[in-house]
Write a protein that holds these residues in place. Structure first.
Motif, PDB file in Angstrom:
ATOM      1  N   VAL A 162       0.716  19.296 -19.061  1.00  0.00           N
ATOM      2  CA  VAL A 162      -0.340  20.273 -19.364  1.00  0.00           C
ATOM      3  C   VAL A 162       0.018  21.060 -20.624  1.00  0.00           C
ATOM      4  O   VAL A 162      -0.833  21.274 -21.499  1.00  0.00           O
ATOM      5  CB  VAL A 162      -0.581  21.212 -18.162  1.00  0.00           C
ATOM      6  CG1 VAL A 162      -1.440  22.397 -18.549  1.00  0.00           C
ATOM      7  CG2 VAL A 162      -1.209  20.445 -17.012  1.00  0.00           C
ATOM      8  N   LEU A 163       1.272  21.482 -20.741  1.00  0.00           N
ATOM      9  CA  LEU A 163       1.693  22.208 -21.941  1.00  0.00           C
ATOM     10  C   LEU A 163       1.565  21.334 -23.186  1.00  0.00           C
ATOM     11  O   LEU A 163       1.117  21.804 -24.239  1.00  0.00           O
ATOM     12  CB  LEU A 163       3.134  22.696 -21.796  1.00  0.00           C
ATOM     13  CG  LEU A 163       3.365  23.864 -20.846  1.00  0.00           C
ATOM     14  CD1 LEU A 163       4.853  24.175 -20.763  1.00  0.00           C
ATOM     15  CD2 LEU A 163       2.598  25.083 -21.287  1.00  0.00           C
ATOM     16  N   ALA A 164       1.954  20.073 -23.075  1.00  0.00           N
ATOM     17  CA  ALA A 164       1.831  19.163 -24.217  1.00  0.00           C
ATOM     18  C   ALA A 164       0.366  18.972 -24.595  1.00  0.00           C
ATOM     19  O   ALA A 164       0.010  18.970 -25.776  1.00  0.00           O
ATOM     20  CB  ALA A 164       2.484  17.826 -23.887  1.00  0.00           C
ATOM     21  N   PHE A 165      -0.501  18.835 -23.595  1.00  0.00           N
ATOM     22  CA  PHE A 165      -1.931  18.674 -23.859  1.00  0.00           C
ATOM     23  C   PHE A 165      -2.506  19.915 -24.543  1.00  0.00           C
ATOM     24  O   PHE A 165      -3.267  19.807 -25.511  1.00  0.00           O
ATOM     25  CB  PHE A 165      -2.671  18.381 -22.552  1.00  0.00           C
ATOM     26  CG  PHE A 165      -4.148  18.230 -22.719  1.00  0.00           C
ATOM     27  CD1 PHE A 165      -4.671  17.113 -23.341  1.00  0.00           C
ATOM     28  CD2 PHE A 165      -5.015  19.204 -22.258  1.00  0.00           C
ATOM     29  CE1 PHE A 165      -6.039  16.971 -23.506  1.00  0.00           C
ATOM     30  CE2 PHE A 165      -6.377  19.073 -22.417  1.00  0.00           C
ATOM     31  CZ  PHE A 165      -6.892  17.953 -23.042  1.00  0.00           C
ATOM     32  N   LEU A 166      -2.132  21.096 -24.061  1.00  0.00           N
ATOM     33  CA  LEU A 166      -2.607  22.330 -24.694  1.00  0.00           C
ATOM     34  C   LEU A 166      -2.094  22.450 -26.127  1.00  0.00           C
ATOM     35  O   LEU A 166      -2.817  22.917 -27.018  1.00  0.00           O
ATOM     36  CB  LEU A 166      -2.180  23.544 -23.871  1.00  0.00           C
ATOM     37  CG  LEU A 166      -2.882  23.728 -22.531  1.00  0.00           C
ATOM     38  CD1 LEU A 166      -2.275  24.904 -21.779  1.00  0.00           C
ATOM     39  CD2 LEU A 166      -4.366  23.928 -22.719  1.00  0.00           C
ATOM     40  N   GLY A 167      -0.863  22.033 -26.344  1.00  0.00           N
ATOM     41  CA  GLY A 167      -0.321  22.046 -27.700  1.00  0.00           C
ATOM     42  C   GLY A 167      -1.089  21.136 -28.634  1.00  0.00           C
ATOM     43  O   GLY A 167      -1.403  21.499 -29.769  1.00  0.00           O
ATOM     44  N   ILE A 168      -1.431  19.941 -28.147  1.00  0.00           N
ATOM     45  CA  ILE A 168      -2.218  19.010 -28.961  1.00  0.00           C
ATOM     46  C   ILE A 168      -3.590  19.598 -29.260  1.00  0.00           C
ATOM     47  O   ILE A 168      -4.085  19.508 -30.391  1.00  0.00           O
ATOM     48  CB  ILE A 168      -2.330  17.643 -28.257  1.00  0.00           C
ATOM     49  CG1 ILE A 168      -0.973  16.948 -28.257  1.00  0.00           C
ATOM     50  CG2 ILE A 168      -3.379  16.762 -28.922  1.00  0.00           C
ATOM     51  CD1 ILE A 168      -0.917  15.702 -27.409  1.00  0.00           C
ATOM     52  N   LEU A 169      -4.204  20.218 -28.256  1.00  0.00           N
ATOM     53  CA  LEU A 169      -5.515  20.843 -28.482  1.00  0.00           C
ATOM     54  C   LEU A 169      -5.439  21.941 -29.537  1.00  0.00           C
ATOM     55  O   LEU A 169      -6.333  22.069 -30.377  1.00  0.00           O
ATOM     56  CB  LEU A 169      -6.060  21.422 -27.178  1.00  0.00           C
ATOM     57  CG  LEU A 169      -6.693  20.448 -26.203  1.00  0.00           C
ATOM     58  CD1 LEU A 169      -7.167  21.195 -24.958  1.00  0.00           C
ATOM     59  CD2 LEU A 169      -7.843  19.713 -26.835  1.00  0.00           C
ATOM     60  N   MET A 170      -4.386  22.736 -29.497  1.00  0.00           N
ATOM     61  CA  MET A 170      -4.255  23.807 -30.482  1.00  0.00           C
ATOM     62  C   MET A 170      -4.030  23.255 -31.886  1.00  0.00           C
ATOM     63  O   MET A 170      -4.483  23.839 -32.872  1.00  0.00           O
ATOM     64  CB  MET A 170      -3.116  24.744 -30.094  1.00  0.00           C
ATOM     65  CG  MET A 170      -3.436  25.605 -28.895  1.00  0.00           C
ATOM     66  SD  MET A 170      -2.091  26.680 -28.440  1.00  0.00           S
ATOM     67  CE  MET A 170      -2.209  27.908 -29.730  1.00  0.00           C
ATOM     68  N   ILE A 171      -3.341  22.140 -31.978  1.00  0.00           N
ATOM     69  CA  ILE A 171      -3.066  21.560 -33.294  1.00  0.00           C
ATOM     70  C   ILE A 171      -4.328  20.948 -33.899  1.00  0.00           C
ATOM     71  O   ILE A 171      -4.607  21.122 -35.081  1.00  0.00           O
ATOM     72  CB  ILE A 171      -1.932  20.519 -33.199  1.00  0.00           C
ATOM     73  CG1 ILE A 171      -0.609  21.226 -32.896  1.00  0.00           C
ATOM     74  CG2 ILE A 171      -1.823  19.708 -34.483  1.00  0.00           C
ATOM     75  CD1 ILE A 171       0.524  20.285 -32.572  1.00  0.00           C
ATOM     76  N   VAL A 172      -5.105  20.233 -33.092  1.00  0.00           N
ATOM     77  CA  VAL A 172      -6.257  19.517 -33.645  1.00  0.00           C
ATOM     78  C   VAL A 172      -7.544  20.340 -33.645  1.00  0.00           C
ATOM     79  O   VAL A 172      -8.553  19.890 -34.180  1.00  0.00           O
ATOM     80  CB  VAL A 172      -6.504  18.181 -32.907  1.00  0.00           C
ATOM     81  CG1 VAL A 172      -5.311  17.273 -33.029  1.00  0.00           C
ATOM     82  CG2 VAL A 172      -6.878  18.408 -31.467  1.00  0.00           C
ATOM     83  N   ALA A 173      -7.517  21.535 -33.079  1.00  0.00           N
ATOM     84  CA  ALA A 173      -8.724  22.362 -33.028  1.00  0.00           C
ATOM     85  C   ALA A 173      -9.138  22.772 -34.442  1.00  0.00           C
ATOM     86  O   ALA A 173      -8.310  23.145 -35.268  1.00  0.00           O
ATOM     87  CB  ALA A 173      -8.481  23.599 -32.182  1.00  0.00           C
ATOM     88  N   LYS A 174     -10.436  22.699 -34.686  1.00  0.00           N
ATOM     89  CA  LYS A 174     -10.960  23.115 -35.989  1.00  0.00           C
ATOM     90  C   LYS A 174     -11.310  24.594 -35.933  1.00  0.00           C
ATOM     91  O   LYS A 174     -11.877  25.078 -34.962  1.00  0.00           O
ATOM     92  CB  LYS A 174     -12.203  22.321 -36.348  1.00  0.00           C
ATOM     93  CG  LYS A 174     -11.915  20.916 -36.723  1.00  0.00           C
ATOM     94  CD  LYS A 174     -13.135  20.277 -37.331  1.00  0.00           C
ATOM     95  CE  LYS A 174     -12.779  18.894 -37.803  1.00  0.00           C
ATOM     96  NZ  LYS A 174     -13.827  18.308 -38.596  1.00  0.00           N
ATOM     97  N   SER A 175     -10.976  25.285 -36.993  1.00  0.00           N
ATOM     98  CA  SER A 175     -11.304  26.703 -37.095  1.00  0.00           C
ATOM     99  C   SER A 175     -12.326  26.890 -38.201  1.00  0.00           C
ATOM    100  O   SER A 175     -12.155  26.401 -39.310  1.00  0.00           O
ATOM    101  CB  SER A 175     -10.056  27.521 -37.401  1.00  0.00           C
ATOM    102  OG  SER A 175      -9.109  27.355 -36.384  1.00  0.00           O
TER     103      SER A 175
END
Length: 69
Positions: A55-68
């Protein structure tokens, strides 16, 4: 008025950078937690810690690829 816009842009870029770094840290911690939980005999808690690491790895990936915007 134009200086305020530049300050906001600078602040936004700083926050985006902090988000990406936080995501990378979460990803690394999650992968290490899942790997160490998998290689050591933890009994019933092993599956729990593997799931938490995933879950932590998945959240990390989401934070990295999220567009701002």
């Amino acid at each position: 008025m134009e200086n305020l816009s530049k300050e906001r842009r600078s602040t936004a870029l700083s926050l985006i950078f902090a988000e990406k770094i936080s995501g990378l840290i979460l990803l690394i911690v999650g992968v290490i937690l899942a790997y160490n939980s998998n290689t050591k005999d933890l009994g019933a808690l092993g599956a729990f810690f593997i799931m938490v690491g995933a879950v932590l790895a998945f959240l990390g990936i989401l934070m990295i690829v999220a567009k701002s915007d």
